[in-house]
Enzyme design. Sequence first.
Site, PDB file in Angstrom:
ATOM      1  N   HIS A  19       0.823  -1.215   0.000  1.00  0.00           N
ATOM      2  CA  HIS A  19       0.000   0.000   0.000  1.00  0.00           C
ATOM      3  C   HIS A  19       0.853   1.260   0.000  1.00  0.00           C
ATOM      4  O   HIS A  19       0.350   2.355  -0.266  1.00  0.00           O
ATOM      5  CB  HIS A  19      -0.905  -0.025   1.234  1.00  0.00           C
ATOM      6  N   ASN A  67      -6.714   6.978   4.359  1.00  0.00           N
ATOM      7  CA  ASN A  67      -8.112   7.371   4.118  1.00  0.00           C
ATOM      8  C   ASN A  67      -8.411   8.837   4.411  1.00  0.00           C
ATOM      9  O   ASN A  67      -9.556   9.284   4.257  1.00  0.00           O
ATOM     10  CB  ASN A  67      -9.078   6.472   4.908  1.00  0.00           C
ATOM     11  N   ASP A  92      -0.869   2.706  -5.323  1.00  0.00           N
ATOM     12  CA  ASP A  92      -0.906   1.273  -5.640  1.00  0.00           C
ATOM     13  C   ASP A  92      -2.201   0.914  -6.342  1.00  0.00           C
ATOM     14  O   ASP A  92      -3.258   1.457  -6.036  1.00  0.00           O
ATOM     15  CB  ASP A  92      -0.766   0.447  -4.361  1.00  0.00           C
ATOM     16  N   ASN A 113      -9.052   4.065  -1.018  1.00  0.00           N
ATOM     17  CA  ASN A 113      -9.430   5.038   0.013  1.00  0.00           C
ATOM     18  C   ASN A 113      -8.660   6.350  -0.080  1.00  0.00           C
ATOM     19  O   ASN A 113      -9.195   7.417   0.242  1.00  0.00           O
ATOM     20  CB  ASN A 113      -9.246   4.431   1.405  1.00  0.00           C
TER      21      ASN A 113
END
Length: 248
Positions: A19, A67, A92, A113
């Site tokens: 991530h 997020n 990603d 997100n």
Amino acid sequence: MRLIVGLGNPGDKYARNRHNIGFMAADEIHRAHSSFAPWRSRFQAQVSEGRIGTEKVLLMKPSTYMNESGRAVGEAMRFYKIEPQDVCVIYDELDLPPAKFRMKTGGGHGGHNGLRSITAHIGESYRRLRLGIGHPGDKKLVSNYVLGDFAKADADWLEPLLRAIADHAALLAAGQDSQFANKLTLSLSPDKGKTAQPAGSAAGSGPAKKPKQQSHIRQAGQNPAARLPKSGPMADMLRKLLGNKDAD
């Protein structure tokens, strides 16, 4: 001013997560271009100002967790009066195989997100560099997969990808996305300069072609009896076999 944002989660715990490939790309650009100042905390992010080519660039790694990435991006844009088209977000992408990438402007967030938060703060018309990390194959595995570390074997494609992004970041900073994508593709492709040599050449493979054998009996412009003995029993017999009694 251009804003290049790498997405990820802050802290050592997440540093090698799939991530966090956006953070990794931002770090590689920072290392590759000496004009950048050391990272510092500002706009709810780690930022560094510098130049890439002729463009003044603000590199950013939001500190708000994935997020809430839009908070940092929006704050920096308002301060520097940056337009969305001057923002490039690196992140990603599950739906691309490892080592693959895509450049695009605008569009939806695709369930990411970080993009969802950025879009909520600045709209959709920013530029995106999507870096493939592959998909685990089952939706239930996605969370653990993206928050899992890259394997050691992934370095074989991950390091060249990050280096290539940094090497061609001047095109990215200039907004020349098509040229950037072309350069990145060429950098990541196998060497196409080595063309196959014809068989039998010095650098070629396989056996050399044999020269065509010349007929010792019939060649263009020659009478086959011209090579026969002029007289004797053997000459007479051969002339009869060849049907040429007047060869001499």
